[in-house]
Scaffold this active site. Structure first.
Site, PDB file in Angstrom:
ATOM      1  N   HIS A  37      -0.226   1.447  -0.264  1.00 31.26           N
ATOM      2  CA  HIS A  37      -1.429   1.741  -1.053  1.00 31.26           C
ATOM      3  C   HIS A  37      -2.649   0.979  -0.531  1.00 31.26           C
ATOM      4  O   HIS A  37      -3.059  -0.011  -1.136  1.00 31.26           O
ATOM      5  CB  HIS A  37      -1.186   1.373  -2.528  1.00 31.26           C
ATOM      6  CG  HIS A  37      -0.195   2.261  -3.197  1.00 31.26           C
ATOM      7  ND1 HIS A  37      -0.564   3.414  -3.868  1.00 31.26           N
ATOM      8  CD2 HIS A  37       1.148   2.186  -3.285  1.00 31.26           C
ATOM      9  CE1 HIS A  37       0.516   4.001  -4.342  1.00 31.26           C
ATOM     10  NE2 HIS A  37       1.569   3.280  -4.006  1.00 31.26           N
ATOM     11  N   GLU A  57      -5.611   1.684  -0.847  1.00 28.37           N
ATOM     12  CA  GLU A  57      -6.715   1.780  -1.817  1.00 28.37           C
ATOM     13  C   GLU A  57      -6.696   0.628  -2.810  1.00 28.37           C
ATOM     14  O   GLU A  57      -7.671   0.428  -3.536  1.00 28.37           O
ATOM     15  CB  GLU A  57      -6.660   3.136  -2.547  1.00 28.37           C
ATOM     16  CG  GLU A  57      -5.599   3.276  -3.638  1.00 28.37           C
ATOM     17  CD  GLU A  57      -4.181   3.525  -3.115  1.00 28.37           C
ATOM     18  OE1 GLU A  57      -3.956   3.428  -1.889  1.00 28.37           O
ATOM     19  OE2 GLU A  57      -3.296   3.799  -3.960  1.00 28.37           O
ATOM     20  N   CYS A  79       1.812   7.131  -0.057  1.00 25.16           N
ATOM     21  CA  CYS A  79       3.004   7.033  -0.917  1.00 25.16           C
ATOM     22  C   CYS A  79       3.489   8.417  -1.368  1.00 25.16           C
ATOM     23  O   CYS A  79       3.996   9.168  -0.547  1.00 25.16           O
ATOM     24  CB  CYS A  79       2.716   6.086  -2.071  1.00 25.16           C
ATOM     25  SG  CYS A  79       4.227   5.388  -2.756  1.00 25.16           S
TER      26      CYS A  79
HETATM   27  N1  GLN Z   1       8.332   7.170  -5.886  1.00 27.46           N
HETATM   28  C1  GLN Z   1       7.168   8.018  -5.956  1.00 27.46           C
HETATM   29  C2  GLN Z   1       7.491   9.421  -5.487  1.00 27.46           C
HETATM   30  O1  GLN Z   1       8.418   9.596  -4.769  1.00 27.46           O
HETATM   31  C3  GLN Z   1       6.046   7.474  -5.123  1.00 27.46           C
HETATM   32  C4  GLN Z   1       5.538   6.185  -5.704  1.00 27.46           C
HETATM   33  C5  GLN Z   1       4.085   5.958  -5.437  1.00 27.46           C
HETATM   34  O2  GLN Z   1       3.352   6.859  -5.065  1.00 27.46           O
HETATM   35  N2  GLN Z   1       3.648   4.743  -5.688  1.00 27.46           N
HETATM   36  O3  GLN Z   1       6.803  10.343  -5.809  1.00 27.46           O
END
Ligand code: GLN
Length: 215
Positions: free
Chosen positions: A194, A196, A84
């Protein structure tokens, strides 16, 4: 780098979902350690960049003194796994990274993966959703997306490992279908979701542990 049976894998611990990655790595055959300082980075064979906020991590990378040593490790081929916000930070370029006053981009990515990543790509209606993905080499993986990015463009050396399926459960948005959400380039792996957070997700961590062992 050392090919120990149980490699030392760090989790960048400046902000975000650190504990869950440490636990998933331990379950996946690694010795997991939080990394907050340059000395800690120097002692690991690979690094996970967790989810969280890539803008906040950008600022903390500078104030912690980790940016330069991490740039150097990535440039010399250290295996890395971004989830992410971590995917956003590993990209060559980020679209929709908000500009801060003064023109400094809010996210400064490392360019370890030849991809263009779109932050918060799934939009407001589908802020967060879950779906089953077909992950290359691993089979079906349950994926949780939280204000997730997707990959807009991949360079030549980048392998696409997973896309959002045609009708993602609860996503309700045609734009999401087919989007690239997992990629690998050499020893650098990144996923928009995610692993994890779900049981069975450590197959993705095990894949990364294998990358570190093979390195
Ligand atoms: N929107 C976040 C970002 O761009 C990422 C969201 C997340 O890691 N769950 O940093």
């Amino acid at each position: 780098m050392v090919t120990t049976a149980r490699p030392a894998i760090g989790v960048l611990a400046l902000q975000g979902g650190v504990a869950e990655h440490l636990a998933a790595l331990e379950r996946s055959g690694a010795e997991a350690r939080p990394v907050r300082r340059p000395e800690e980075l120097a002692a690991v064979d690979g690094l996970v960049l967790p989810g969280g906020e890539s803008t906040a991590m950008t600022r903390l990378l500078d104030s912690s003194g980790l940016r330069e040593p991490l740039e150097d490790r990535l440039a010399s081929g250290m295996p890395a796994f971004g989830s992410c916000a971590g995917m956003v930070l590993l990209a060559r370029d980020v679209v929709d990274g908000q500009e801060e006053a003064g023109g400094q981009p809010a996210v400064r990515p490392f360019g370890a993966l030849d991809v263009i990543v779109r932050r918060n790509a799934f939009g407001r209606q589908v802020d967060s959703f879950e779906t089953e993905l077909e992950f290359a080499g691993l089979g079906p993986v349950h994926a949780v997306f939280i204000r997730a990015p997707w990959v807009d463009k991949t360079g030549d050396g980048v392998e696409v490992l997973a896309r959002v399926p045609e009708a993602p459960d609860g996503a309700g948005q045609q734009e999401a279908a087919g989007r690239i959400v997992a990629v690998q380039q050499g020893p650098v792996l990144a996923v928009a979701f995610h692993p994890e957070l779900v049981s069975g997700g450590e197959r993705v961590h095990r894949h990364f542990v294998q990358i570190v062992r093979a390195h």
